[in-house]
Design a protein around this motif. Structure first.
Motif, PDB file in Angstrom:
ATOM      1  N   GLU A 152     -32.929 -11.760 -23.561  1.00 52.18           N
ATOM      2  CA  GLU A 152     -31.663 -11.244 -24.092  1.00 52.18           C
ATOM      3  C   GLU A 152     -30.957 -10.384 -23.053  1.00 52.18           C
ATOM      4  O   GLU A 152     -29.733 -10.456 -22.894  1.00 52.18           O
ATOM      5  CB  GLU A 152     -31.912 -10.422 -25.362  1.00 52.18           C
ATOM      6  N   VAL A 153     -31.719  -9.580 -22.355  1.00 51.75           N
ATOM      7  CA  VAL A 153     -31.141  -8.714 -21.326  1.00 51.75           C
ATOM      8  C   VAL A 153     -30.540  -9.554 -20.207  1.00 51.75           C
ATOM      9  O   VAL A 153     -29.407  -9.301 -19.758  1.00 51.75           O
ATOM     10  CB  VAL A 153     -32.205  -7.749 -20.775  1.00 51.75           C
ATOM     11  N   ARG A 154     -31.279 -10.541 -19.754  1.00 52.79           N
ATOM     12  CA  ARG A 154     -30.755 -11.415 -18.692  1.00 52.79           C
ATOM     13  C   ARG A 154     -29.508 -12.155 -19.163  1.00 52.79           C
ATOM     14  O   ARG A 154     -28.566 -12.376 -18.386  1.00 52.79           O
ATOM     15  CB  ARG A 154     -31.825 -12.412 -18.237  1.00 52.79           C
ATOM     16  N   GLY A 155     -29.488 -12.526 -20.430  1.00 50.46           N
ATOM     17  CA  GLY A 155     -28.321 -13.208 -20.975  1.00 50.46           C
ATOM     18  C   GLY A 155     -27.083 -12.327 -20.933  1.00 50.46           C
ATOM     19  O   GLY A 155     -25.979 -12.795 -20.607  1.00 50.46           O
ATOM     20  N   VAL A 156     -27.243 -11.060 -21.266  1.00 49.51           N
ATOM     21  CA  VAL A 156     -26.108 -10.127 -21.212  1.00 49.51           C
ATOM     22  C   VAL A 156     -25.652  -9.933 -19.770  1.00 49.51           C
ATOM     23  O   VAL A 156     -24.446  -9.956 -19.466  1.00 49.51           O
ATOM     24  CB  VAL A 156     -26.485  -8.770 -21.845  1.00 49.51           C
ATOM     25  N   LEU A 157     -26.586  -9.759 -18.854  1.00 45.80           N
ATOM     26  CA  LEU A 157     -26.223  -9.551 -17.454  1.00 45.80           C
ATOM     27  C   LEU A 157     -25.529 -10.780 -16.862  1.00 45.80           C
ATOM     28  O   LEU A 157     -24.653 -10.647 -16.000  1.00 45.80           O
ATOM     29  CB  LEU A 157     -27.472  -9.214 -16.638  1.00 45.80           C
ATOM     30  N   ALA A 158     -25.907 -11.967 -17.341  1.00 44.90           N
ATOM     31  CA  ALA A 158     -25.308 -13.203 -16.821  1.00 44.90           C
ATOM     32  C   ALA A 158     -23.920 -13.464 -17.376  1.00 44.90           C
ATOM     33  O   ALA A 158     -23.158 -14.259 -16.818  1.00 44.90           O
ATOM     34  CB  ALA A 158     -26.223 -14.383 -17.130  1.00 44.90           C
ATOM     35  N   ASP A 159     -23.573 -12.819 -18.478  1.00 43.46           N
ATOM     36  CA  ASP A 159     -22.276 -13.019 -19.130  1.00 43.46           C
ATOM     37  C   ASP A 159     -21.444 -11.749 -18.976  1.00 43.46           C
ATOM     38  O   ASP A 159     -21.656 -10.787 -19.706  1.00 43.46           O
ATOM     39  CB  ASP A 159     -22.485 -13.338 -20.612  1.00 43.46           C
TER      40      ASP A 159
END
Length: 243
Positions: A152-159
């Motif tokens: 989830e954290v990586r998803g936020v950082l990628a978007d």
């Protein structure tokens, strides 16, 4: 009672101010009745994500001081932090854009882990050797330590749009409230406390704000009205025909 704290991870006085506020809160008799919410504020919102430089260099450029003067200021901050039981690296720290950290703090708020994450961000930025700037995996590591899911954290950082509106909304609200610096504490939307005030000042503000909360509604009961019918989640009471 709700206390909202506008702050930035790059702000040393926010780091110190949080510790002082928490000392006052821990001694507050109504501690369990206080909700704390962290709000976003960027000290340098125009700073590019890749613009990372030593803190002393940033201070020298921004305030027109020598590096020796900047270092003296850092030593003073280190002493202030130590007085609150906080570790503080007075040399070899970086400064950079904090927008992604604010976005992750909004994710953490949704997951009920906001205070844990902001404390880890502060400690990593001010006390630990590895920089929090320009290293997404470092942010993931810290967020996971706070109890968040790595994917989830990586998803936020990628978007770049994820939680961006929430950060900007916090910053607009700070401006509307008249906050032009941080830390800025707002108690029940009635009292504002600016800066890393002494513990005693926070204690006084908490007491005053609590005392001015609306009194709880008193439900009047009387023998004449005992057993009066009401409607609730399970439906309405059916009047019984008198015999």
């Amino acid at each position: 009672m709700r206390v909202e704290i506008w702050s930035d991870i790059a702000c040393p006085w926010c780091y110190v101010g949080k510790a002082r506020f928490e000392k006052a809160l821990d001694a507050f008799p109504h501690r369990d009745g206080v909700e704390v919410v962290h709000r976003s504020f960027e000290l340098d919102p125009g700073l590019a994500k890749g613009d990372i430089q030593p803190v002393l260099t940033m201070l020298s450029k921004k305030y027109g001081m020598s590096e020796a003067q900047a270092q003296a200021g850092e030593e003073n901050l280190g002493a202030q932090a130590a007085a609150e039981g906080l570790a503080y690296r007075t040399r070899d720290r970086d400064n950079g854009n904090t927008f992604d950290m604010h976005r992750l703090l909004h994710l953490a708020k949704d997951k009920g882990r906001q205070d844990e994450l902001i404390q880890l961000f502060y400690r990593a930025n001010f006390a630990e050797e590895q920089s929090v700037f320009g290293n997404d995996e470092r942010l993931v590591e810290l967020a996971v330590s706070a109890g968040l899911d790595a994917d989830e954290v990586r998803g936020v950082l990628a978007d770049p749009d994820a939680y961006a509106d929430a950060v900007r909304a916090d910053e607009r609200e700070a401006a509307e409230l008249g906050a032009n610096g941080v830390p800025f504490f707002v108690l029940d939307r009635k009292f504002g406390v600016s800066g890393a005030q002494p513990v005693e000042a926070f204690a006084q503000a908490l007491t005053q704000a609590w005392g001015e909360r609306p009194a709880p509604l008193k439900v009047v009961q009387s023998e004449a009205g005992a057993g009066a019918e009401v409607c609730g989640p399970d439906g309405c009471a059916v009047p019984q025909q008198s015999q």
